[in-house]
Design a protein around this motif. Sequence first.
Motif, PDB file in Angstrom:
ATOM      1  N   ARG A  60       0.828  -1.222   0.000  1.00 50.96           N
ATOM      2  CA  ARG A  60       0.000   0.000   0.000  1.00 50.96           C
ATOM      3  C   ARG A  60       0.853   1.258   0.000  1.00 50.96           C
ATOM      4  O   ARG A  60       0.322   2.366  -0.071  1.00 50.96           O
ATOM      5  CB  ARG A  60      -0.892   0.022   1.241  1.00 50.96           C
ATOM      6  CG  ARG A  60      -1.934  -1.068   1.307  1.00 50.96           C
ATOM      7  CD  ARG A  60      -2.778  -0.824   2.543  1.00 50.96           C
ATOM      8  NE  ARG A  60      -3.453  -2.022   2.978  1.00 50.96           N
ATOM      9  CZ  ARG A  60      -3.834  -2.237   4.237  1.00 50.96           C
ATOM     10  NH1 ARG A  60      -3.557  -1.328   5.161  1.00 50.96           N
ATOM     11  NH2 ARG A  60      -4.464  -3.329   4.558  1.00 50.96           N
ATOM     12  N   GLY A  61       2.157   1.099   0.138  1.00 54.85           N
ATOM     13  CA  GLY A  61       3.035   2.262   0.109  1.00 54.85           C
ATOM     14  C   GLY A  61       3.752   2.536   1.410  1.00 54.85           C
ATOM     15  O   GLY A  61       4.572   3.452   1.489  1.00 54.85           O
ATOM     16  N   GLU A  62       3.462   1.738   2.456  1.00 52.95           N
ATOM     17  CA  GLU A  62       4.154   1.914   3.746  1.00 52.95           C
ATOM     18  C   GLU A  62       5.468   1.138   3.693  1.00 52.95           C
ATOM     19  O   GLU A  62       5.635   0.112   4.343  1.00 52.95           O
ATOM     20  CB  GLU A  62       3.272   1.409   4.893  1.00 52.95           C
ATOM     21  CG  GLU A  62       1.883   2.003   4.927  1.00 52.95           C
ATOM     22  CD  GLU A  62       1.897   3.491   5.199  1.00 52.95           C
ATOM     23  OE1 GLU A  62       2.904   3.983   5.745  1.00 52.95           O
ATOM     24  OE2 GLU A  62       0.912   4.152   4.872  1.00 52.95           O
ATOM     25  N   ASN A  63       6.411   1.634   2.902  1.00 53.63           N
ATOM     26  CA  ASN A  63       7.623   0.858   2.644  1.00 53.63           C
ATOM     27  C   ASN A  63       8.841   1.331   3.430  1.00 53.63           C
ATOM     28  O   ASN A  63       9.953   0.908   3.150  1.00 53.63           O
ATOM     29  CB  ASN A  63       7.949   0.862   1.140  1.00 53.63           C
ATOM     30  CG  ASN A  63       7.983   2.265   0.565  1.00 53.63           C
ATOM     31  OD1 ASN A  63       8.123   3.233   1.309  1.00 53.63           O
ATOM     32  ND2 ASN A  63       7.843   2.376  -0.739  1.00 53.63           N
ATOM     33  N   ASP A  64       8.652   2.212   4.397  1.00 54.98           N
ATOM     34  CA  ASP A  64       9.774   2.667   5.215  1.00 54.98           C
ATOM     35  C   ASP A  64       9.300   2.798   6.656  1.00 54.98           C
ATOM     36  O   ASP A  64       8.710   3.812   7.034  1.00 54.98           O
ATOM     37  CB  ASP A  64      10.316   3.997   4.695  1.00 54.98           C
ATOM     38  CG  ASP A  64      11.639   4.365   5.363  1.00 54.98           C
ATOM     39  OD1 ASP A  64      12.153   3.552   6.158  1.00 54.98           O
ATOM     40  OD2 ASP A  64      12.168   5.454   5.088  1.00 54.98           O
ATOM     41  N   VAL A  65       9.525   1.775   7.442  1.00 45.22           N
ATOM     42  CA  VAL A  65       9.109   1.756   8.844  1.00 45.22           C
ATOM     43  C   VAL A  65      10.353   1.880   9.713  1.00 45.22           C
ATOM     44  O   VAL A  65      11.276   1.080   9.611  1.00 45.22           O
ATOM     45  CB  VAL A  65       8.351   0.452   9.174  1.00 45.22           C
ATOM     46  CG1 VAL A  65       8.017   0.392  10.657  1.00 45.22           C
ATOM     47  CG2 VAL A  65       7.081   0.357   8.333  1.00 45.22           C
ATOM     48  N   LEU A  66      10.390   2.893  10.566  1.00 44.21           N
ATOM     49  CA  LEU A  66      11.550   3.111  11.422  1.00 44.21           C
ATOM     50  C   LEU A  66      11.570   2.162  12.611  1.00 44.21           C
ATOM     51  O   LEU A  66      12.618   1.718  13.042  1.00 44.21           O
ATOM     52  CB  LEU A  66      11.568   4.554  11.932  1.00 44.21           C
ATOM     53  CG  LEU A  66      11.624   5.669  10.895  1.00 44.21           C
ATOM     54  CD1 LEU A  66      11.782   7.011  11.600  1.00 44.21           C
ATOM     55  CD2 LEU A  66      12.753   5.451   9.908  1.00 44.21           C
ATOM     56  N   MET A  67      10.389   1.871  13.168  1.00 50.32           N
ATOM     57  CA  MET A  67      10.349   1.044  14.375  1.00 50.32           C
ATOM     58  C   MET A  67       9.050   0.265  14.411  1.00 50.32           C
ATOM     59  O   MET A  67       7.986   0.795  14.118  1.00 50.32           O
ATOM     60  CB  MET A  67      10.460   1.922  15.626  1.00 50.32           C
ATOM     61  CG  MET A  67      10.515   1.135  16.925  1.00 50.32           C
ATOM     62  SD  MET A  67      10.626   2.218  18.375  1.00 50.32           S
ATOM     63  CE  MET A  67      12.309   2.802  18.200  1.00 50.32           C
TER      64      MET A  67
END
Length: 245
Positions: A60-67
């Motif tokens: 869906r586009g949430e391709n950069d999760v920090l934590m």
Amino acid sequence: MVFIDAIHVKIRDGAVANRPIYAALAVTTEGRRDILGLWAGDGGEGAKHWMHILTEINNRGENDVLMLVYDGLKGLPDAVETVWPARWYRPVRSTCCGTPSAIPPARTGTRSRRCSELACTAPTEDASLERFAEFADTWGKKYPAIVRLCGNGWEEFTLFLRFDTEIRRIVCTTNAIESVNPRIRRAVKARGHFPNETTALKCVYMAIMSLDPTGKGQARWTMRWKTALNAFDITFDGRLSAARQ
């Protein structure tokens, strides 16, 4: 930042049984809360199940999760390493984070003192080990399960000590998803049990949609996250600033 947690509901599937419904709640680069999705499970989910969920979120586009923050969900670490390789951290939000819910009930004062004795408030890993040793000496005989849980999760917990105190406070004491769960639990409890998982998912969804009809709660939440967002931006080398542009 993504929190994943489960709400247990009673579903009639031949016999009435407790089944988990997993919610993924994100905190955006602007400090806003967003529920990414709801998924029903059977309580025995493994890496394949979590791979499906995380791939869906990623697509869906949430391709950069920090934590990513979660409580002992088996199979999830392996799936995360595949979907978001080398781009995530996972401090365990459990006993070693000093949450009161992790401590067995006790007389007033004793419980809070035990929380303060846990290692999460230590400035360094060495100091944390010293506090944990003191805690084990004081409470190990009476509460061996707490000491064992901390010891088993120590390697993961030490990741937590690498972060700024503002980030630690957000992860441990102002857990985003725990502020949502009580409203969901009230809605679920009012209906007893559900004929199938679809109706249970609908009930949880409607409870979430009614959380903040005026938007004032979201505004207050965003203000509380400003300091933590600055700490995240420094810790992760400006990736938040880049994402906002």
